[in-house]
Design a protein around this motif. Structure first.
Motif, short mmCIF file in Angstrom:
data_model
loop_
_atom_site.label_atom_id
_atom_site.label_comp_id
_atom_site.label_asym_id
_atom_site.label_seq_id
_atom_site.Cartn_x
_atom_site.Cartn_y
_atom_site.Cartn_z
N VAL A 93 -13.77 -3.69 9.98
CA VAL A 93 -13.94 -4.42 8.71
C VAL A 93 -14.21 -3.25 7.84
CG1 VAL A 93 -15.86 -4.88 7.22
CG2 VAL A 93 -14.99 -6.53 9.72
N PHE A 114 -14.29 -2.20 3.74
CA PHE A 114 -14.20 -2.22 2.32
C PHE A 114 -15.05 -1.04 1.82
CE2 PHE A 114 -18.09 -3.28 4.93
CZ PHE A 114 -19.60 -2.68 3.80
N LEU A 116 -22.28 -11.65 0.95
CA LEU A 116 -21.75 -11.29 2.34
C LEU A 116 -22.04 -13.20 2.88
CD1 LEU A 116 -22.64 -8.56 4.39
CD2 LEU A 116 -20.66 -8.40 3.36
N LYS A 121 -22.89 -11.14 9.63
CA LYS A 121 -23.70 -10.93 8.72
C LYS A 121 -24.24 -9.11 8.92
CE LYS A 121 -24.12 -14.41 6.83
NZ LYS A 121 -23.69 -15.01 8.43
N ILE A 148 -17.93 -10.72 0.06
CA ILE A 148 -16.95 -9.87 1.41
C ILE A 148 -17.20 -11.47 2.08
CG2 ILE A 148 -16.60 -8.62 3.17
CD1 ILE A 148 -18.20 -6.58 1.62
N TRP A 149 -16.10 -12.27 2.51
CA TRP A 149 -16.04 -13.15 3.62
C TRP A 149 -16.15 -13.20 4.65
CZ3 TRP A 149 -12.35 -18.42 3.13
CH2 TRP A 149 -12.32 -18.78 4.16
N LEU A 150 -16.56 -13.28 6.14
CA LEU A 150 -16.42 -13.00 7.33
C LEU A 150 -16.50 -14.33 8.08
CD1 LEU A 150 -18.89 -10.34 6.83
CD2 LEU A 150 -16.52 -10.20 7.63
N HIS A 183 -14.37 -10.55 11.51
CA HIS A 183 -13.13 -10.47 10.74
C HIS A 183 -13.07 -10.82 9.57
CE1 HIS A 183 -10.26 -10.00 13.83
NE2 HIS A 183 -11.42 -10.42 14.37
N VAL A 184 -12.55 -9.91 8.52
CA VAL A 184 -12.77 -9.84 6.96
C VAL A 184 -11.65 -10.80 6.50
CG1 VAL A 184 -12.42 -8.96 4.34
CG2 VAL A 184 -13.81 -7.67 6.23
N MET A 235 -12.23 -11.05 0.06
CA MET A 235 -12.86 -10.09 -0.08
C MET A 235 -12.55 -10.29 -1.59
SD MET A 235 -13.50 -6.25 1.56
CE MET A 235 -11.90 -5.91 1.42
#
Length: 252
Positions: free
Chosen positions: A52, A54, A64, A72, A224-226, A230-231, A234
């Motif tokens: 990850v 950012f 998140l 998260k 940010i979408w997890l 994993h990302v 964004m």
């Protein structure tokens, strides 16, 4: 630094679900003479986060999103210094105020009043400072009639009020919030949001976890979408939240 407050690079966090239950001499002795134990340990490895990366700039509010187990809260705890990442690096430029778990830093057997000073000390505030801010904390929490009551007798909403009131008595450089605003009645949730907005307008950088997409879109400048550590994506709140909701069969 180019106004960067948080810089994460290739963060990965592994937990071993089989051996992270605590160590004892007895268990260690048993494991020493059990080859199967040694072979099976790696099977219990669980990667809560993987690679990850950012950056968060001063004054940004990053939300998140993701389903339960997405990573998260683990990410927030790494930023807060509660966890040390298994791999990767995290750089923090500023003092961090974490609001991750309700009642963290509280002694449930002590009164609310005593916990104000205890929690303030845990967060690094001098006693004289807390004393000068005590009435302000009580007024914001609206717990005037309960300050002599042990926190163990508080509801989750009352605990949230006290925790939020102590944590936000000053404007931290970096604020970490994990679902705490979803606890309590609607009036206090609104009051807390307004407090957060005033902190944001004052330049506080925020990492914010919430299952309320509406709240994420209202407060955040980026998302940010997890998913499973994993990302996924964004970007701008509306775009990322729309795609996230679509992936779980919902719409904005």
């Amino acid at each position: 630094m180019d106004d960067i407050m948080i810089r994460a690079k290739d963060l990965s966090m592994m937990f071993n679900l089989g051996i992270d239950k605590g160590f004892s001499l007895k268990q260690g002795f048993v494991d020493l003479f059990d080859p199967k134990k040694k072979k099976d340990k790696s099977k219990n490895n669980f990667w809560a986060l993987q690679d990850v990366s950012f950056e968060v700039k001063r004054g940004e509010v990053i939300g998140l999103v993701g389903c339960n187990g997405a990573g998260k809260s683990t990410l927030l705890k790494i930023v807060a210094g509660v966890y040390k990442a298994t791999k990767g690096s995290i750089e923090i430029y500023g003092n961090v105020c974490p609001m991750i778990e309700l009642g963290a830093g509280f002694d449930m057997d002590l009164s609310a009043s005593e916990n104000v000073y205890l929690n303030g000390a845990v967060m690094g505030y001098p006693e004289a400072f807390i004393r000068s801010k005590y009435q302000e904390i009580v007024d914001f929490s609206e717990l005037h009639d309960f300050m002599d009551v042990p926190v163990k007798n508080f509801s989750s909403g009352m605990t949230a009020r006290l925790a939020f009131s102590v944590a936000t008595v000053v404007d931290p450089e970096i604020l970490i919030v994990d679902e705490i605003l979803s606890v309590g009645d609607a009036a206090f949730q609104s009051k807390s949001e307004q407090k957060m907005l005033s902190m944001i307008n004052g330049g506080t950088t925020v990492l914010y976890v919430s299952h309320s997409v509406e709240s994420i879109m209202k407060l955040c400048t980026g998302v940010i979408w997890l998913d499973h550590g994993h990302v996924v994506k964004m970007g701008q709140p509306e775009e990322v939240c729309r795609e996230y909701l679509a992936s779980i069969g919902q719409t904005i």
